[in-house]
Design a protein around this motif. Structure first.
Motif, short mmCIF file in Angstrom:
data_model
loop_
_atom_site.label_atom_id
_atom_site.label_comp_id
_atom_site.label_asym_id
_atom_site.label_seq_id
_atom_site.Cartn_x
_atom_site.Cartn_y
_atom_site.Cartn_z
N ASP A 28 -7.70 -3.63 -10.25
CA ASP A 28 -8.71 -2.23 -10.33
C ASP A 28 -9.88 -2.26 -9.10
O ASP A 28 -11.01 -2.46 -9.93
CB ASP A 28 -9.46 -3.28 -11.38
N LYS A 29 -9.45 -3.07 -8.23
CA LYS A 29 -9.71 -2.22 -6.92
C LYS A 29 -10.47 -0.88 -7.15
O LYS A 29 -9.54 -0.10 -7.58
CB LYS A 29 -9.55 -3.45 -5.52
N THR A 30 -10.66 -0.92 -5.17
CA THR A 30 -11.27 0.58 -5.38
C THR A 30 -9.69 1.87 -4.87
O THR A 30 -8.47 0.72 -4.76
CB THR A 30 -12.19 0.66 -4.14
N ALA A 31 -10.04 2.75 -4.65
CA ALA A 31 -8.93 4.02 -4.38
C ALA A 31 -9.01 3.20 -2.89
O ALA A 31 -7.52 3.60 -2.34
CB ALA A 31 -9.56 5.20 -4.03
N TRP A 32 -9.57 2.65 -2.51
CA TRP A 32 -9.30 2.06 -0.81
C TRP A 32 -8.23 0.37 -0.47
O TRP A 32 -8.08 0.43 0.48
CB TRP A 32 -10.54 2.10 -0.17
N ASP A 33 -8.11 0.81 -1.90
CA ASP A 33 -7.82 -0.68 -1.56
C ASP A 33 -5.50 -1.06 -1.53
O ASP A 33 -5.10 -0.10 -1.91
CB ASP A 33 -7.01 -1.38 -2.99
N THR A 34 -5.44 -1.32 -0.26
CA THR A 34 -3.68 -0.72 0.06
C THR A 34 -3.11 -2.49 0.21
O THR A 34 -2.06 -2.69 0.94
CB THR A 34 -3.69 -0.24 1.32
N THR A 35 -3.25 -3.41 -0.50
CA THR A 35 -2.78 -4.34 -0.60
C THR A 35 -1.16 -4.50 -1.35
O THR A 35 -0.53 -5.32 -0.95
CB THR A 35 -3.58 -5.41 -1.39
N ASN A 36 -0.94 -3.83 -2.01
CA ASN A 36 0.50 -4.12 -2.42
C ASN A 36 0.68 -2.07 -2.65
O ASN A 36 0.22 -1.38 -2.54
CB ASN A 36 0.91 -4.65 -3.46
N ASN A 37 2.39 -1.71 -2.45
CA ASN A 37 3.01 -0.84 -3.00
C ASN A 37 2.24 -0.44 -4.79
O ASN A 37 3.26 -0.80 -5.68
CB ASN A 37 4.35 -0.83 -3.04
N SER A 38 1.23 -0.23 -4.87
CA SER A 38 0.47 -0.15 -6.28
C SER A 38 1.11 1.46 -6.57
O SER A 38 1.90 1.20 -8.39
CB SER A 38 -0.66 0.26 -6.60
N VAL A 39 1.72 2.28 -6.13
CA VAL A 39 2.72 3.65 -6.63
C VAL A 39 3.54 2.83 -7.81
O VAL A 39 4.14 3.03 -8.49
CB VAL A 39 3.26 3.94 -6.23
N LYS A 40 4.74 2.72 -6.52
CA LYS A 40 6.06 1.73 -7.75
C LYS A 40 5.38 0.93 -9.26
O LYS A 40 6.07 1.02 -9.62
CB LYS A 40 6.25 0.57 -6.72
#
Length: 379
Positions: A134-146
């Motif tokens: 639920d963070k913003t589109a600019w969150d890159t902390t993990n591989n959310s696509v997977k």
């Protein structure tokens, strides 16, 4: 011998079937609506005549105004609306009443219809919040696509987001109840590392898989057939870079990239020319329409940027459209407003016979029929 012959026949049939699926002069959605097909075919033709100019959130707000009827900074300077109108689906996933830039979705729906009724073209990106955390589109902390793929922990949540977007998109109707065609630009700037779907955290095969799932879900499950799909990257240095996350011809109608000018204008010109050259080759090879879905120079400090920097480069290539980003205020605008330093040059840009604004596009009736050469007025 019989087995060899059988394998050969199966191979030929498979190749024939694959080719039959990819129709180079039709939208990638075989069930696209009549208006969507007409738009696609007309956009293909118009690249021979000129480049359509677009502006994000053009009629929603501008410098020193917001949500005022019949308002547009572009129109205030040139006398015409842009030909392309950019919008954002961001926050639709949360049932918000307004998008990420504060335009009420009810208002946005009307502005989309207004643009369509004028004969303009609407395009949507989606700065979707990260479904995993639920963070913003600019969150890159993990591989959310997977995690949003079919076997991922957030898959159902992502599907719920798509369902909400589909419901909203299907509410875009013209006066006769027809679905309004939309240029849909999912996972934009996917070769950059700043979004949760970008190359910092996402493997190419996962991005391709979620792209295909997204388009298949919208088409097959939600019966959305008014989309032309735009594959939009960030920086790249070769055709291989550009195509590394390409989902396939059956899932793309237009190809392009986002590139912004900074204070190093010569560097921008060099990068723009290189990427346009690659784009032109890729578009031709895959029978896709080339475009520049986002560009601009924040605050436009160069009085002659439009005809001195931008136009000489884009005029060398066959591009369908170019869209500059939004006018969010005095220190964050990408199109001029009355009195802005580059306003006079923007008028020269508007008057160039190779540039299409709304006033040149409207008489063509791009949704009602496929144009012929005599219909393409204004050039």
């Amino acid at each position: 011998m019989k087995n060899v012959l059988l394998v050969s026949i199966i191979t030929v049939l498979s190749i024939t079937s694959l080719k039959a699926q990819v129709q180079p002069n039709a939208p990638c959605d075989p069930k696209a609506t009549k208006e969507t097909r007409n738009l696609y075919n007309n956009m293909r033709q118009l690249v021979e005549k000129g480049i359509m100019y677009g502006h994000h959130d053009d009629t929603g707000y501008g410098v020193n105004w917001r949500l005022q009827a019949d308002s547009s900074d572009v129109k205030a300077v040139t006398g015409s609306y842009p030909a392309i109108y950019g919008w954002d689906l961001a926050r639709i996933e949360h049932d918000s009443t307004s998008d990420i830039n504060g335009i009420p979705f009810e208002t946005q729906r009307q502005l989309v219809k207004d643009a369509y009724q004028r004969g303009g073209v609407n395009t949507f990106c989606w700065h979707m919040d990260n479904p995993v955390n639920d963070k913003t589109a600019w969150d890159t902390t993990n591989n959310s696509v997977k995690d949003i793929l079919a076997d991922g922990e957030a898959h159902d949540k992502y599907v719920a987001y798509l369902k909400k977007a589909a419901k909203f998109i299907k509410s875009f109707k013209g006066d006769n109840g027809e679905a309004i065609p939309i240029l849909f630009r999912p996972f934009h700037e996917l070769t950059g590392g700043w979004f949760w779907w970008g190359n910092k955290t996402t493997d190419p095969q996962d991005l391709i898989a979620i792209w295909r799932f997204t388009i298949d879900y919208l088409r097959k499950k939600e019966k959305v057939h008014n989309l032309l799909v735009v594959y939009s990257t960030a920086d790249f240095n070769s055709p291989e870079d550009f195509m590394a996350r390409y989902p396939g011809d059956d899932y793309v109608d237009l190809v392009g990239f986002d590139l912004y000018c900074t204070d190093n204008v010569p560097q921008f010109v060099q990068r723009l020319d290189k990427q346009l050259s690659i784009l032109q080759t890729v578009a031709a090879e895959h029978h896709k329409i080339a475009c520049v879905p986002e560009t601009g120079y924040q605050s436009i400090p160069d009085a002659n940027w439009w005809t001195g920097t931008l136009l000489p480069e884009i005029a060398k290539y066959k591009l369908s459209y170019l869209l500059t980003w939004r006018n969010g205020g005095l220190n964050h605008h990408f199109a001029p407003y009355p009195g802005q330093k580059s306003a006079a040059d923007f008028v020269r840009f508007y008057n160039n016979p190779k540039v299409l604004f709304q006033d040149k596009l409207s008489p063509m009736g791009i949704y009602g029929k496929v144009l012929n050469t005599n219909d393409q007025t204004g050039h």
